[in-house]
Design a protein around this motif. Sequence first.
Motif, PDB file in Angstrom:
ATOM      1  N   CYS A  99      10.444  39.840  -2.174  1.00 41.48           N
ATOM      2  CA  CYS A  99       9.312  38.870  -1.597  1.00 41.48           C
ATOM      3  C   CYS A  99       8.459  39.257  -2.947  1.00 41.48           C
ATOM      4  O   CYS A  99       8.851  40.303  -3.691  1.00 41.48           O
ATOM      5  CB  CYS A  99       8.660  39.420  -0.435  1.00 41.48           C
ATOM      6  SG  CYS A  99       9.461  38.374   0.822  1.00 41.48           S
ATOM      7  N   ALA A 101       5.262  39.730  -2.874  1.00 36.87           N
ATOM      8  CA  ALA A 101       4.419  40.603  -2.229  1.00 36.87           C
ATOM      9  C   ALA A 101       4.780  40.818  -0.598  1.00 36.87           C
ATOM     10  O   ALA A 101       5.290  39.757  -0.166  1.00 36.87           O
ATOM     11  CB  ALA A 101       3.006  40.501  -2.451  1.00 36.87           C
ATOM     12  N   LYS A 102       4.216  41.935  -0.110  1.00 38.22           N
ATOM     13  CA  LYS A 102       4.537  41.950   1.182  1.00 38.22           C
ATOM     14  C   LYS A 102       3.181  41.632   2.051  1.00 38.22           C
ATOM     15  O   LYS A 102       2.014  42.187   1.893  1.00 38.22           O
ATOM     16  CB  LYS A 102       5.019  43.387   1.624  1.00 38.22           C
ATOM     17  CG  LYS A 102       5.203  43.492   3.247  1.00 38.22           C
ATOM     18  CD  LYS A 102       6.234  44.446   3.617  1.00 38.22           C
ATOM     19  CE  LYS A 102       6.472  44.502   5.238  1.00 38.22           C
ATOM     20  NZ  LYS A 102       7.649  45.314   5.532  1.00 38.22           N
ATOM     21  N   CYS A 103       3.346  40.318   3.153  1.00 35.77           N
ATOM     22  CA  CYS A 103       2.342  40.037   3.756  1.00 35.77           C
ATOM     23  C   CYS A 103       2.058  41.018   4.774  1.00 35.77           C
ATOM     24  O   CYS A 103       3.064  41.706   5.380  1.00 35.77           O
ATOM     25  CB  CYS A 103       2.719  38.689   4.554  1.00 35.77           C
ATOM     26  SG  CYS A 103       3.314  37.369   3.296  1.00 35.77           S
ATOM     27  N   TYR A 105       1.063  41.118   7.826  1.00 36.12           N
ATOM     28  CA  TYR A 105       1.532  40.994   9.309  1.00 36.12           C
ATOM     29  C   TYR A 105       2.931  41.435   9.270  1.00 36.12           C
ATOM     30  O   TYR A 105       3.631  41.165  10.409  1.00 36.12           O
ATOM     31  CB  TYR A 105       1.220  39.764   9.926  1.00 36.12           C
ATOM     32  CG  TYR A 105       1.724  38.361   8.944  1.00 36.12           C
ATOM     33  CD1 TYR A 105       2.836  37.971   8.996  1.00 36.12           C
ATOM     34  CD2 TYR A 105       0.694  37.732   8.064  1.00 36.12           C
ATOM     35  CE1 TYR A 105       3.414  36.942   8.151  1.00 36.12           C
ATOM     36  CE2 TYR A 105       1.200  36.905   7.321  1.00 36.12           C
ATOM     37  CZ  TYR A 105       2.409  36.253   7.420  1.00 36.12           C
ATOM     38  OH  TYR A 105       2.697  35.287   6.556  1.00 36.12           O
ATOM     39  N   CYS A 106       3.701  41.497   8.029  1.00 38.09           N
ATOM     40  CA  CYS A 106       5.143  41.154   8.079  1.00 38.09           C
ATOM     41  C   CYS A 106       5.822  42.757   8.565  1.00 38.09           C
ATOM     42  O   CYS A 106       5.519  43.593   7.985  1.00 38.09           O
ATOM     43  CB  CYS A 106       5.697  41.015   7.025  1.00 38.09           C
ATOM     44  SG  CYS A 106       7.414  40.742   6.718  1.00 38.09           S
ATOM     45  N   PHE A 108       9.454  42.603   8.427  1.00 40.30           N
ATOM     46  CA  PHE A 108      10.692  42.524   8.095  1.00 40.30           C
ATOM     47  C   PHE A 108      11.011  43.575   6.985  1.00 40.30           C
ATOM     48  O   PHE A 108      10.123  44.211   6.512  1.00 40.30           O
ATOM     49  CB  PHE A 108      11.013  41.192   7.532  1.00 40.30           C
ATOM     50  CG  PHE A 108      10.744  40.168   8.709  1.00 40.30           C
ATOM     51  CD1 PHE A 108      11.178  40.142   9.825  1.00 40.30           C
ATOM     52  CD2 PHE A 108      10.117  39.035   8.357  1.00 40.30           C
ATOM     53  CE1 PHE A 108      10.864  39.219  10.760  1.00 40.30           C
ATOM     54  CE2 PHE A 108      10.010  38.024   9.379  1.00 40.30           C
ATOM     55  CZ  PHE A 108      10.056  38.077  10.362  1.00 40.30           C
ATOM     56  N   VAL A 110      11.750  44.303   3.724  1.00 37.67           N
ATOM     57  CA  VAL A 110      11.268  43.346   2.577  1.00 37.67           C
ATOM     58  C   VAL A 110      11.211  44.282   1.445  1.00 37.67           C
ATOM     59  O   VAL A 110      10.909  45.640   1.554  1.00 37.67           O
ATOM     60  CB  VAL A 110       9.875  42.823   2.810  1.00 37.67           C
ATOM     61  CG1 VAL A 110       9.162  42.459   1.547  1.00 37.67           C
ATOM     62  CG2 VAL A 110      10.029  41.572   3.784  1.00 37.67           C
ATOM     63  N   GLY A 149      15.341  36.277   5.029  1.00 30.86           N
ATOM     64  CA  GLY A 149      14.562  37.495   4.192  1.00 30.86           C
ATOM     65  C   GLY A 149      13.379  38.014   4.964  1.00 30.86           C
ATOM     66  O   GLY A 149      13.165  37.938   6.220  1.00 30.86           O
ATOM     67  N   GLY A 150      12.553  38.367   4.032  1.00 28.73           N
ATOM     68  CA  GLY A 150      12.276  38.150   2.525  1.00 28.73           C
ATOM     69  C   GLY A 150      12.316  36.578   2.330  1.00 28.73           C
ATOM     70  O   GLY A 150      12.003  35.980   3.074  1.00 28.73           O
ATOM     71  N   THR A 151      12.285  36.366   1.061  1.00 30.47           N
ATOM     72  CA  THR A 151      12.223  34.953   0.453  1.00 30.47           C
ATOM     73  C   THR A 151      13.579  35.111  -0.364  1.00 30.47           C
ATOM     74  O   THR A 151      13.654  35.256  -1.533  1.00 30.47           O
ATOM     75  CB  THR A 151      10.985  34.946  -0.382  1.00 30.47           C
ATOM     76  OG1 THR A 151       9.727  35.397   0.316  1.00 30.47           O
ATOM     77  CG2 THR A 151      10.787  33.449  -0.936  1.00 30.47           C
ATOM     78  N   ARG A 224      -1.588  36.881   0.919  1.00 31.13           N
ATOM     79  CA  ARG A 224      -1.073  35.793   0.480  1.00 31.13           C
ATOM     80  C   ARG A 224      -1.838  34.958  -0.101  1.00 31.13           C
ATOM     81  O   ARG A 224      -3.038  34.612   0.019  1.00 31.13           O
ATOM     82  CB  ARG A 224      -0.254  34.956   1.548  1.00 31.13           C
ATOM     83  CG  ARG A 224       0.638  35.377   2.368  1.00 31.13           C
ATOM     84  CD  ARG A 224       1.233  34.606   3.394  1.00 31.13           C
ATOM     85  NE  ARG A 224       1.966  33.376   3.141  1.00 31.13           N
ATOM     86  CZ  ARG A 224       3.155  33.178   3.230  1.00 31.13           C
ATOM     87  NH1 ARG A 224       3.948  34.332   3.599  1.00 31.13           N
ATOM     88  NH2 ARG A 224       3.887  32.278   2.777  1.00 31.13           N
TER      89      ARG A 224
HETATM   90  S1  SF4 Z   1       9.359  37.904   4.443  1.00 32.78           S
HETATM   91 FE1  SF4 Z   1       7.691  36.568   4.622  1.00 32.78          FE
HETATM   92  S2  SF4 Z   1       6.132  37.243   6.121  1.00 32.78           S
HETATM   93 FE2  SF4 Z   1       7.606  39.001   5.229  1.00 32.78          FE
HETATM   94  S3  SF4 Z   1       6.655  39.395   3.285  1.00 32.78           S
HETATM   95 FE3  SF4 Z   1       8.224  38.082   2.619  1.00 32.78          FE
HETATM   96  S4  SF4 Z   1       7.044  36.136   2.656  1.00 32.78           S
HETATM   97 FE4  SF4 Z   1       5.666  37.534   3.809  1.00 32.78          FE
END
Ligand code: SF4
Length: 484
Positions: A99, A101-103, A105-106, A108, A110, A149-151, A224
Amino acid sequence: MPVPCLCLKSCFFNALHQTLTHSTGWKRKPTGPRFFMISTLTLVNWLAFVEAHPHDFTIQYPARREYFIQNFRCEPAPRTSEWLSDLDQLLLYLHIPFCEAKCYYCNFAVDVNQSEDFHRKYVDALLRELDSHADWLPNCEIAGVDIGGGTPTMLATAELRRIARAVKPLLKKSARPFPFSIETTPRIAAEELEKLQILHDEGVDRVSLGVQSFNAITLASVNRFRQIAQTDIAMANLRRTGFKRVNLDIIFGLPNQTLEDWKYDLDQIIALDPDSITTYDCLYRGKGRALTKRTVILPTPETYGALYDLAFEKLYLAGWKTTYGSVNFSKHHNETGTSACFEGRLLDGMPYLGLGNYASSLRGNHWSFNTYSASDYMTNIRTGSNPCAYFYDLPAAESQAKYILYSLNYGFVDESRFMRRFGVKLTETFAEELGHAINAGWMECCDNRWQVKLGQFKNMHAIRSLFYPEQARKWLMALQEPML
Ligand code: SF4
């Protein structure tokens, strides 16, 4: 936070309920002595605990990963092929952790490493892991594939093409209409049209775009940036490219988000006219989560309920339908709006194989995770070591809780699916809990589907908690570290 007109809301819900009841022939299932409460005190104590910690009772089960690690982990973990390779049908998930950057609230797995060389080596590892299943996977019916993901679209075009080309032949036997899905962001979909074209040409049917909010301040508060102006272009590009289904994600319950903010977001998303809309409730579970640390006042269950109810009403009236309680809305009849892989996993409890760092795999009561970090995963694959780090052998009650919480993501639990998945009756296994859900006015049963009642999203945390097994309840209540 302003509260919507209760009169209008209940009028809408009453009318809607009548419409649904009449159009589908739903009947209220009679409740009888089998729902007699046998241990009210225990359940009352548990629900009091849940009310004190509502943010911990999300769709994700268990509420604490340590509960599974301490109680059900088996070591050494077997390789996934050892317990999946005799299947005839399964789902496939490929994890791309990168990603920008890391959001906040995430939660996952990442990785914000931006190096193209690192990304390419990760794809090498991912495809090598896929290839390690080449002696059995092509014989299976792969019902759906998600690249998540991720992105995933952070990868260079050439890497995306490599992955899609490796996956496409595996989908030949899928009977699902749109089996191949990937996630992207407004910035990438707006600026990197070539990637969209490659994905479309290589067989991707469905794209999910993470919009999350149209409020720049709200987006900045969750780390974000730079996407609002690009969302229109992104949507136009996705349509022009020709994907069969486009889903947009938005989040409610974000820090300081008001009903007015949310109404604005809903109006914007409706104007974009996607095939489906996923409205995630923002999770604050776990004190370690960046967002939880940064947010002074967390949304209450009533706030979540008011925000969800507004979305349900507006989206329903605008043509995106769902069962009340579901966060997935579709404007296509008989479609949930979620990907084939997601739906198969959550609603049908199908087995799945996950590839990549921290990707999970599941079959029956067996659940596994690959190693967490992308670097460790790549090393494991390169050296021929087993990438699987956690393997759980779950009691039936744990698998059932997990399945039911997932199914409630769609607003209901289906008796037939539960029977197919576990070989026991839902109503006998959870007689006390379903009885309580009925008596409390939280759920109702229509045509063998246990549904969240209109207006009860505010009690989703309590509804979910009903299906926690006794062992999990005791473990959580005995935690020294306070929950949220
Ligand atoms: S996976 Fe989605 S929610 Fe998590 S950091 Fe990446 S863009 Fe943000």
